[in-house]
Design a protein around this motif. Sequence first.
Motif, PDB file in Angstrom:
ATOM      1  N   PRO A  39      18.012 -18.403 -12.603  1.00  0.00           N
ATOM      2  CA  PRO A  39      16.962 -17.868 -13.481  1.00  0.00           C
ATOM      3  C   PRO A  39      16.684 -18.742 -14.708  1.00  0.00           C
ATOM      4  O   PRO A  39      15.541 -18.847 -15.144  1.00  0.00           O
ATOM      5  N   ALA A  40      17.703 -19.378 -15.271  1.00  0.00           N
ATOM      6  CA  ALA A  40      17.481 -20.242 -16.436  1.00  0.00           C
ATOM      7  C   ALA A  40      16.625 -21.448 -16.067  1.00  0.00           C
ATOM      8  O   ALA A  40      15.779 -21.875 -16.856  1.00  0.00           O
ATOM      9  N   ARG A  42      14.337 -21.528 -13.785  1.00  0.00           N
ATOM     10  CA  ARG A  42      12.955 -21.037 -13.644  1.00  0.00           C
ATOM     11  C   ARG A  42      12.342 -20.745 -15.009  1.00  0.00           C
ATOM     12  O   ARG A  42      11.141 -20.934 -15.203  1.00  0.00           O
ATOM     13  N   ARG A  43      13.150 -20.330 -15.970  1.00  0.00           N
ATOM     14  CA  ARG A  43      12.621 -20.026 -17.309  1.00  0.00           C
ATOM     15  C   ARG A  43      12.180 -21.293 -18.033  1.00  0.00           C
ATOM     16  O   ARG A  43      11.128 -21.331 -18.650  1.00  0.00           O
ATOM     17  N   TRP A  44      13.005 -22.315 -18.015  1.00  0.00           N
ATOM     18  CA  TRP A  44      12.739 -23.499 -18.835  1.00  0.00           C
ATOM     19  C   TRP A  44      11.915 -24.569 -18.136  1.00  0.00           C
ATOM     20  O   TRP A  44      11.348 -25.434 -18.792  1.00  0.00           O
ATOM     21  N   SER A  46       8.863 -26.290 -16.023  1.00  0.00           N
ATOM     22  CA  SER A  46       7.424 -26.115 -15.779  1.00  0.00           C
ATOM     23  C   SER A  46       7.101 -26.255 -14.294  1.00  0.00           C
ATOM     24  O   SER A  46       5.967 -26.075 -13.887  1.00  0.00           O
ATOM     25  N   THR A  48       7.823 -25.171 -10.242  1.00  0.00           N
ATOM     26  CA  THR A  48       8.317 -24.094  -9.393  1.00  0.00           C
ATOM     27  C   THR A  48       8.824 -24.690  -8.089  1.00  0.00           C
ATOM     28  O   THR A  48       8.082 -25.362  -7.381  1.00  0.00           O
ATOM     29  N   GLN A 144      10.976 -26.665 -26.045  1.00  0.00           N
ATOM     30  CA  GLN A 144      10.470 -25.452 -26.693  1.00  0.00           C
ATOM     31  C   GLN A 144      11.397 -25.077 -27.840  1.00  0.00           C
ATOM     32  O   GLN A 144      12.609 -25.272 -27.775  1.00  0.00           O
ATOM     33  N   ASN A 147      14.594 -23.141 -27.135  1.00  0.00           N
ATOM     34  CA  ASN A 147      15.596 -23.734 -26.252  1.00  0.00           C
ATOM     35  C   ASN A 147      16.668 -24.407 -27.111  1.00  0.00           C
ATOM     36  O   ASN A 147      16.678 -25.621 -27.306  1.00  0.00           O
TER      37      ASN A 147
END
Length: 185
Positions: A39-40, A42-44, A46, A48, A144, A147
């Motif tokens: 999940p991390a 996928r969060r950070w 850009s 997929t 970001q 982050n």
Amino acid sequence: MDDNEIHLEAGATASASALSLRPWRLEDAVGLAEVYGDPAMRRWSSVTIADEADAVRWVRVQREGWESGKRLAFAVLETRSGDGEGRLAGHVVLKTPHGPSPEVGYWTAAHARGRGVASRALGALTDWAFTAFAGLTRLTLLHQVDNLASCRVAEKTGYGYDGLLLAAPPEFPLDGHLHVRVRGR
């Protein structure tokens, strides 16, 4: 680009194995798809990557970057035997190496976080970039603002905070930090 042309090493520490950095290979796609299950990531990220087919496409883009000279991406492998092969632990990239302010980027697989993998790999990439590109005087790193781990990696590897970058949706949905490393520092 022949995979054997560029091979970087980042030494072992008391608590971590050695790292090997080499251009991405198609056989890395399976491990890459597994890493993107986190999940991390996928969060950070850009990008997929939902399955092995996506991973193969991504690796091909990285290889095209080497062929064009515009994106020099390395798979980061944790190694123990000295043969340069091992478990996929991350990724580092030098973008537009011939431009006025090339950018570096990185990510670390979940199983490799907290052991200095990102900072050791980024340090090896940075040293290589300043050696391989004689006219290169500075490198930039963007992340970001929320982050915090990337901010720590940047500072640890000598990329000082240089300023706030305002969000530019949709590509950059949140404000970011700009870090800079100058040759010789």
